[in-house]
Motif scaffolding. Structure first.
Motif, PDB file in Angstrom:
ATOM      1  N   SER A 117       8.864  -8.898  10.901  1.00 23.05           N
ATOM      2  CA  SER A 117       7.963  -7.794  11.224  1.00 23.05           C
ATOM      3  C   SER A 117       8.480  -6.498  10.616  1.00 23.05           C
ATOM      4  CB  SER A 117       7.842  -7.651  12.738  1.00 23.05           C
ATOM      5  OG  SER A 117       6.958  -6.606  13.078  1.00 23.05           O
ATOM      6  N   GLY A 118       7.578  -5.780   9.939  1.00 20.94           N
ATOM      7  CA  GLY A 118       7.955  -4.529   9.302  1.00 20.94           C
ATOM      8  C   GLY A 118       8.363  -4.669   7.854  1.00 20.94           C
ATOM      9  N   ASP A 119       8.402  -5.922   7.349  1.00 22.05           N
ATOM     10  CA  ASP A 119       8.752  -6.147   5.944  1.00 22.05           C
ATOM     11  C   ASP A 119       7.495  -6.159   5.082  1.00 22.05           C
ATOM     12  OD1 ASP A 119      11.368  -6.302   6.634  1.00 22.05           O
ATOM     13  OD2 ASP A 119      11.549  -8.477   6.388  1.00 22.05           O
ATOM     14  N   THR A 120       7.703  -6.052   3.759  1.00 26.99           N
ATOM     15  CA  THR A 120       6.612  -6.114   2.790  1.00 26.99           C
ATOM     16  C   THR A 120       6.651  -7.454   2.074  1.00 26.99           C
ATOM     17  OG1 THR A 120       6.660  -3.726   2.425  1.00 26.99           O
ATOM     18  CG2 THR A 120       5.599  -5.064   0.732  1.00 26.99           C
ATOM     19  N   PRO A 121       5.560  -8.218   2.054  1.00 30.24           N
ATOM     20  CA  PRO A 121       5.561  -9.535   1.397  1.00 30.24           C
ATOM     21  C   PRO A 121       5.693  -9.411  -0.118  1.00 30.24           C
ATOM     22  CG  PRO A 121       3.667  -9.250   2.867  1.00 30.24           C
ATOM     23  CD  PRO A 121       4.277  -7.901   2.676  1.00 30.24           C
ATOM     24  N   ALA A 122       5.970 -10.549  -0.740  1.00 25.88           N
ATOM     25  CA  ALA A 122       5.999 -10.620  -2.196  1.00 25.88           C
ATOM     26  C   ALA A 122       4.580 -10.475  -2.741  1.00 25.88           C
ATOM     27  CB  ALA A 122       6.601 -11.939  -2.651  1.00 25.88           C
ATOM     28  N   THR A 123       4.468 -10.035  -3.981  1.00 27.01           N
ATOM     29  CA  THR A 123       3.163  -9.875  -4.632  1.00 27.01           C
ATOM     30  C   THR A 123       2.454 -11.219  -4.737  1.00 27.01           C
ATOM     31  OG1 THR A 123       3.887  -7.959  -5.903  1.00 27.01           O
ATOM     32  CG2 THR A 123       2.007  -9.186  -6.768  1.00 27.01           C
TER      33      THR A 123
END
Length: 325
Positions: A117-123
């Protein structure tokens, strides 16, 4: 003597002249009625160019509904006038039905992701999807993998979701000819799931920040009794485990061997020590998240110098007052 004359073979048209590959064209209908001196019947013909045509079997109506087609096809209607056993024929205008080339939605890569939670996923990228000048894209998002909505301004080939705090599903719609009239040709990619581990590490009872004498054994460190219940770690999609850590400077931390319960009993302490609890939510060996609680400071007072007592057998001088002179 009567002359068999086709006065007007008529004119045909359709609602749209551009369709998607595999679609069925709209009905081909007359916009100008054929007229002749004889009895009028019809035959429809089709071809892959505007020169060579082949008769379509069992088509003797003034209107024709084609079957599905996968390539651009030309149609015309032959008006047949029969008088006294003599048949005369004349072709209508030629109608071209343009077929947009087949498109592919492709496969989303990576197939699935698990983040904290709070992370940014890979493209997100597409493998095997259609590209070209007439191709446009629209990325979509869903909270359940069933109902999807368009993501504003997400119209590029690739897409990078923002920070996520809950599980989301994504897919891309590929449109040919802009995805709108005259041909709304669209294909949907595979779906990808970005699973978010929603770990709450809980909290330690702040009242346990205490000062103790040198060598004392502090009280057990437990979860904060929030709303009457202990504030242990929680997660909706993982298995909770714990690891207690200690520090003598509140900066550098080390794991405490075998301290894996939700509470911890510190040993006898001779220096100020800080404690915290690491919570882990585990789905698989490679899919887990960790977070830490607030810190508890156990302050230890300096050791007291107790001094010493003289031996009980001692020799001292006796002071005797001098006589008066």
């Amino acid at each position: 003597l009567s002359e068999n004359i086709i006065i007007d073979p008529g004119t045909i048209n359709t609602v749209t002249n551009t369709i998607c590959s595999g679609d069925t064209p709209a009905a081909l209908t007359p916009v100008a009625v054929a007229s002749a001196t004889g009895n009028i019947t019809y035959r429809w013909e089709s071809g892959l160019d505007s020169v060579t045509f082949n008769a379509i079997p069992s088509t003797n109506s003034s209107t024709y509904v084609p079957e599905s087609i996968t390539q651009t096809t030309f149609f015309r209607r032959i008006t047949i006038s029969t008088l006294n056993g003599k048949a005369c024929e004349e072709a209508s205008n030629i109608l071209e039905i343009t077929v947009t080339p087949p498109i592919s939605g492709g496969t989303v890569s990576p197939v699935n992701q698990t983040i904290c939670s709070g992370d940014t996923p890979a493209t997100l990228q597409i493998i095997g999807g259609s590209t070209g000048l007439a191709i446009t894209y629209q990325w979509q998002e869903s909270v359940d993998g069933i109902t999807f909505t368009d993501i504003t301004s997400a119209t590029s080939q690739d897409f990078t979701p923002g920070v996520l705090n809950a599980t989301r599903f994504y897919r891309r719609v590929t449109n040919a000819a802009g995805g709108g009239p005259p041909a709304s040709c669209s294909e949907i990619s595979s779906m990808t799931r970005i699973r978010v581990i929603d770990l709450d590490p809980g909290a330690l009872d702040p009242s346990l920040n205490q000062t103790y004498c040198y060598g004392a054994m502090p009280a057990s460190i437990i979860s904060s009794p929030t709303t009457g219940l202990p504030a242990d770690a929680t997660s909706s999609n993982g298995t909770i485990s714990y690891q207690w850590q200690m520090s003598i400077d509140n900066a550098n931390w080390s794991d405490i061997v075998s301290a894996t319960n939700n509470n911890f009993d510190p040993p006898s302490l001779i220096q100020t020590t800080w404690y915290r609890r690491v919570a882990r939510s585990t789905i698989t060996a490679s899919e887990f998240c960790e977070d830490v609680t607030n810190v508890i400071q156990i302050e230890i007072l300096p050791d007291l110098n107790e001094g010493f007592v003289l031996d009980d057998e001692q020799t001292i001088c006796q002071v005797i007052s001098a006589f008066d002179l």
